[in-house]
Structures are given as structure tokens and as C-alpha cells.
Design an enzyme around this catalytic site. Structure first.
Site, PDB file in Angstrom:
ATOM      1  N   LYS A  94     -15.556 -13.859   5.639  1.00 44.82           N
ATOM      2  CA  LYS A  94     -16.465 -12.775   6.061  1.00 44.82           C
ATOM      3  C   LYS A  94     -17.801 -12.986   5.372  1.00 44.82           C
ATOM      4  O   LYS A  94     -18.241 -12.198   4.544  1.00 44.82           O
ATOM      5  CB  LYS A  94     -15.876 -11.419   5.677  1.00 44.82           C
ATOM      6  CG  LYS A  94     -14.708 -11.003   6.548  1.00 44.82           C
ATOM      7  CD  LYS A  94     -14.250  -9.614   6.162  1.00 44.82           C
ATOM      8  CE  LYS A  94     -12.757  -9.519   6.067  1.00 44.82           C
ATOM      9  NZ  LYS A  94     -12.289  -8.663   4.981  1.00 44.82           N
ATOM     10  N   GLY A 138      -7.771  -8.603   0.812  1.00 45.14           N
ATOM     11  CA  GLY A 138      -6.410  -8.679   1.330  1.00 45.14           C
ATOM     12  C   GLY A 138      -5.872 -10.101   1.391  1.00 45.14           C
ATOM     13  O   GLY A 138      -4.723 -10.362   1.029  1.00 45.14           O
ATOM     14  N   ARG A 161       0.829  -1.219   0.000  1.00 46.56           N
ATOM     15  CA  ARG A 161       0.000   0.000   0.000  1.00 46.56           C
ATOM     16  C   ARG A 161       0.864   1.269   0.000  1.00 46.56           C
ATOM     17  O   ARG A 161       0.458   2.283  -0.568  1.00 46.56           O
ATOM     18  CB  ARG A 161      -0.953   0.005   1.186  1.00 46.56           C
ATOM     19  CG  ARG A 161      -2.139  -0.898   0.929  1.00 46.56           C
ATOM     20  CD  ARG A 161      -3.066  -0.936   2.117  1.00 46.56           C
ATOM     21  NE  ARG A 161      -4.352  -1.491   1.759  1.00 46.56           N
ATOM     22  CZ  ARG A 161      -5.213  -1.977   2.632  1.00 46.56           C
ATOM     23  NH1 ARG A 161      -4.919  -1.996   3.922  1.00 46.56           N
ATOM     24  NH2 ARG A 161      -6.373  -2.457   2.237  1.00 46.56           N
TER      25      ARG A 161
HETATM   26  P1  ADP Z   1     -10.335 -11.498   1.668  1.00 40.63           P
HETATM   27  O1  ADP Z   1      -9.382 -10.830   2.636  1.00 40.63           O
HETATM   28  O2  ADP Z   1      -9.644 -11.991   0.451  1.00 40.63           O
HETATM   29  O3  ADP Z   1     -11.529 -10.631   1.384  1.00 40.63           O
HETATM   30  P2  ADP Z   1     -11.653 -12.888   3.837  1.00 40.63           P
HETATM   31  O4  ADP Z   1     -11.037 -11.924   4.770  1.00 40.63           O
HETATM   32  O5  ADP Z   1     -13.119 -12.894   3.676  1.00 40.63           O
HETATM   33  O6  ADP Z   1     -10.939 -12.784   2.398  1.00 40.63           O
HETATM   34  O7  ADP Z   1     -11.295 -14.378   4.273  1.00 40.63           O
HETATM   35  C1  ADP Z   1      -9.988 -14.856   4.247  1.00 40.63           C
HETATM   36  C2  ADP Z   1      -9.866 -16.017   5.193  1.00 40.63           C
HETATM   37  O8  ADP Z   1     -10.870 -16.973   4.943  1.00 40.63           O
HETATM   38  C3  ADP Z   1      -8.549 -16.740   5.065  1.00 40.63           C
HETATM   39  O9  ADP Z   1      -7.749 -16.410   6.155  1.00 40.63           O
HETATM   40  C4  ADP Z   1      -8.937 -18.222   5.048  1.00 40.63           C
HETATM   41  O10 ADP Z   1      -8.212 -18.987   5.988  1.00 40.63           O
HETATM   42  C5  ADP Z   1     -10.409 -18.184   5.463  1.00 40.63           C
HETATM   43  N1  ADP Z   1     -11.193 -19.303   4.921  1.00 40.63           N
HETATM   44  C6  ADP Z   1     -11.260 -19.736   3.648  1.00 40.63           C
HETATM   45  N2  ADP Z   1     -12.056 -20.809   3.560  1.00 40.63           N
HETATM   46  C7  ADP Z   1     -12.505 -21.076   4.809  1.00 40.63           C
HETATM   47  C8  ADP Z   1     -13.353 -22.070   5.375  1.00 40.63           C
HETATM   48  N3  ADP Z   1     -13.895 -23.035   4.624  1.00 40.63           N
HETATM   49  N4  ADP Z   1     -13.584 -22.016   6.699  1.00 40.63           N
HETATM   50  C9  ADP Z   1     -13.026 -21.055   7.456  1.00 40.63           C
HETATM   51  N5  ADP Z   1     -12.219 -20.087   6.985  1.00 40.63           N
HETATM   52  C10 ADP Z   1     -11.965 -20.101   5.680  1.00 40.63           C
HETATM   53 MG    MG Z   2      -9.448 -10.553   4.752  1.00 38.16          MG
END
Ligand code: ADP
Ligand code: MG
Length: 394
Positions: free
Chosen positions: A201, A351, A35
Site C-alpha cells: 500500500k 495485518g 481480533r
Molecule cells: P500490511 O498489511 O502489513 O500493512 P500491506 O497490506 O501494505 O502490509 O502489504 C502486504 C502485501 O505486500 C503482501 O501481501 C505482500 O505480498 C506484498 N508485497 C511485499 N513486497 C512486495 C513487492 N515487492 N511487490 C509487490 N507486493 C509486495
Molecule cells: Mg495488508
């Protein structure tokens, strides 16, 4: 079209640039400076144009005095100075005499960075609540306001919306790039257009599905998003993450978009989110009561691949498994590999998705990695970003 920094004569003007310098810092060491790197172009442009540049940014969340020491922008000012190859005058506060003196003493081409704007959240959430008096005060420090913080563009804070409502304003190069790239993909995509949603999320992202099915040809769902759908279908989901408030929504949206929404057909489960847990590959309908779904299986990867190979535009937000653990990394790793080799516009928002792409060695392979997960999601939802809405049109 929004006004941008190039629409102003900056010579000798005090230009406030709101950047997103919210980088991860562990024990005082910046672990990913992306960033900051992305913010350099606009700051450098203003310096070269002879402006007196006042940079504002938030860092982390600041709820009490204790939080201040872990969330100072001091390490960021050092890194910014290295990247600009210029001294950056760091002012360790957000208002008061020190700020006034630093700003009054500036010469053309100098850069001042004020302390974390969220230090103003301790006393009544003034920054995050867009306190009018605070916005006015910060605006009083400058002549022109440039918003280059895409990562907070979906929030109305004093340091973006507050200042922009008072000063002549525009967007910086980073925000322009984000809006153009994401905007083009969302509003005028080359088709087939595929949106991939994963991550954890779930409650934030479920709302995106409603608009995603309207704009995309396919919506591939993986990661923690899947299990709310499975629960809606009446499958056993064991201990997997579920957003109970969205079960009815998932039922309806799937019913209405069966051909568009592609869910995992197989899942890698574990019994806990730990490196040495026992794993099992199962079809999506047979997750055990004590298991949790933590990655997509190989059949799902192949289903996704078939669709992605034809895609012309892809937006990916959210890892499809707990990629941080080796046992559940395969789905996300394979997905990165497939995306990296497509001859399509591929945009990554989020992220953790960006972290996964970098971890698996594909950072340079994508059209665009967004600096704003939340902001890019709100664009996908079809919402107008308040930090951008307030900026004047040309
Ligand atoms: P981003 O930052 O790309 O928007 P999020 O913050 O929503 O993504 O989620 C990222 C997290 O989701 C990762 O740390 C990953 O470990 C978790 N994750 C992915 N699949 C699962 C799952 N089936 N159960 C729990 N956590 C998960
Ligand atoms: Mg995230």
C-alpha cells in the site's frame, strides 16, 4: 489521560462496546480469530461488573444487498460465545423492532451482538459517513459507550465517533493497550529507534516516511515501497510497483535523510507474481525491463541486520517481499527471525506483517502485534485518531 471502562460503575447499565471483530472468514469459517480473542477482556469485564452488554462491530465492506450474506457477524457471534463461555444473543439487524426488543429484554450480565454496522452503508453510507441520525439511534440503545475497536479508530464512523459524541464514554482494555504500547514507542522510544516499512500500500505508507524520519534513528525500506525511490534515482524498475505521484517526494526525502533512510541494495526479481516464475538476484540498479522486484536480497538482509542488532525499539509495518510465495519469502522470514531474537521492544503493525510473523512461527516473540494496521500507521504519521479524540479525558 482518556477515560476507560474502569472509570464507570457498570452495574445494571446498558453498555455499548464497539469492538473490532472484523476477522477473515472463508466459506463461513473464521480463518484467524485474533481480533475476537483480543476483544474478550473488555466484554468479560463488563459482564462481570453486571452490565447489559451491547456489542457493535463492522465486518468487511458492504456495498449492496449481495454483500450481506458474506459479511454477516453470525459466525463471529458463535466464536465470541465460545471464547466468553457465555451465550451471545445475536440480533440479525442493525435497527428496528428486533433490536429494541432484544435490548429491552436484557438482564444484567447478558451479551447482545447486533449485525454488522456496515449493513447501514448500503443506504447512503450511514455508518462510514458518520450519519448523525444513525449515531443518535445507536446511542439511544445504551447508557455508556466504550470504544475498544482500535482497527477503526482512525475512521470517524457512526458506530464509534457518532455514539461517543452523545453518550458518556471511555476506551476499553484493548484500545488502552494499543495506545499505551504504540504511544510509548512513538513518543518516548528507547533508542536507537528503527522503523521498518514495506508492503504494497505504497501511496498510504509514503506519507508515514515524512514523520518516521523525524522520530526514528533509522527507517529501513523494503517491499513495494522501494521501487518508487529507485525510480526517483533514475534506476530501471521494470514492472515493479511504483507510486508515480510520490517520485518527487521520494527524491526530496532521501536527499534530506540519506543517513537515515536505508534502501535495499539487492533485489530478488520475478517475471510474474506466480509460484513458478523465474527468479534472479540483482543489485538494485539492474532490474530488467520485464522483471519485477519481489523480495529483498541477502546483502540487504545483512545491512538491515547490522542496524537492528543495536536497536532498542522497532516498529515494523509491511512485509519486505511477497512472502506468500516461497521464492520471495526469504527476506521477510529472515527479518522475522532477526526481530524475534532482539532484546528490544518490537511492535508489529499491519495485518499482512502479523500474518507473516505467525506463518513463520514467531507470533509469541514480539512485544506487541497491533490489531490495527491503518490506525497504527496514522499514529506513526503523527496524526490524532478521530475515534480516540472524541473520548473524554479523565
Ligand atoms: P500490511 O498489511 O502489513 O500493512 P500491506 O497490506 O501494505 O502490509 O502489504 C502486504 C502485501 O505486500 C503482501 O501481501 C505482500 O505480498 C506484498 N508485497 C511485499 N513486497 C512486495 C513487492 N515487492 N511487490 C509487490 N507486493 C509486495
Ligand atoms: Mg495488508
Amino acid at each position: 489521560m482518556k477515560k476507560t471502562i474502569v472509570d464507570y460503575n457498570l452495574s445494571n447499565k446498558k453498555v455499548i462496546i464497539r469492538c473490532d471483530l472484523n476477522v477473515p472468514i472463508e466459506n463461513g469459517v473464521i480463518t484467524d480469530d485474533n481480533r475476537i480473542v483480543q476483544s474478550v477482556e473488555t466484554i468479560k469485564y463488563a459482564v462481570d461488573a453486571g452490565a447489559k452488554v451491547i456489542v457493535l462491530s463492522h465486518l468487511g465492506r458492504v456495498k449492496n444487498e449481495e454483500d450481506k450474506k458474506d459479511n454477516t457477524l453470525l459466525p463471529v457471534s458463535k466464536r465470541l460465545s465460545e471464547l466468553l463461555e457465555l451465550p451471545v444473543i445475536f440480533v440479525p439487524c442493525t435497527r428496528g423492532k428486533k433490536v429494541q426488543d432484544a435490548v429491552n429484554n436484557m438482564k444484567s450480565g447478558e451479551v447482545v451482538l447486533l449485525e454488522n454496522t456496515r449493513f447501514e452503508d448500503i443506504d447512503g453510507k450511514k455508518e462510514s459517513g458518520n450519519d448523525e441520525e444513525l449515531g443518535k439511534y445507536w446511542a439511544s440503545l445504551g447508557d455508556i459507550f466504550i470504544n475498544d475497536a482500535f482497527g477503526t479508530a482512525h475512521r470517524a464512523h457512526a458506530s464509534n465517533v457518532g455514539i461517543a459524541s452523545i453518550l458518556p464514554n471511555g476506551i476499553g482494555f484493548l484500545v488502552k493497550k494499543e495506545l499505551d504500547t504504540l504511544g510509548e514507542a512513538i513518543n518516548n522510544p528507547n533508542r536507537p529507534f528503527v522503523i521498518i516499512l514495506g508492503g504494497k500500500k505504497v501511496s498510504d505508507k509514503i506519507a508515514v516516511i515524512e514523520n518516521a524520519v523525524k522520530i526514528a534513528d533509522y527507517v529501513l525500506i523494503g517491499g513495494g515501497m522501494s521501487y518508487t525511490f529507485f525510480k526517483a534515482f533514475g534506476y530501471e524498475v521494470g514492472q515493479s510497483i511504483v507510486d508515480n505521484d510520490s517520485i518527487e517526494f521520494c527524491k526530496r526525502i532521501y536527499e534530506e535523510n540519506k543517513d537515515k533512510i536505508i534502501l535495499p541494495v539487492d533485489i530478488v526479481t520475478g517475471t510474474a507474481v506466480v509460484p513458478n516464475t523465474t527468479t534472479r538476484l540483482t543489485d538494485s540498479k539492474n532490474i530488467g525491463e520485464n522483471e519485477m522486484g519481489l523480495d529483498i536480497g541477502v546483502a540487504t538482509v545483512n545491512n538491515f541486520k547490522k542496524i537492528l542488532l543495536n536497536a532498542k525499539t522497532v516498529i515494523w509495518n509491511g512485509p519486505v517481499g511477497v512472502f506468500e510465495l516461497e521464492k520471495f519469502a526469504n527476506g521477510t522470514k529472515k527479518l522475522c527471525e532477526i526481530l524475534a531474537n532482539l532484546r528490544a521492544k518490537v511492535i508489529i503493525g499491519g495485518g499482512d506483517s502479523a500474518a507473516a510473523a505467525i506463518k513463520f512461527g514467531y507470533k509469541e516473540k514480539f512485544t506487541h502485534i497491533s490489531t490495527g494496521g491503518g490506525a497504527s500507521l496514522e499514529m506513526l504519521e503523527g496524526k490524532e485518531l478521530p475515534g480516540i479524540k472524541v473520548i473524554s479525558e479523565k
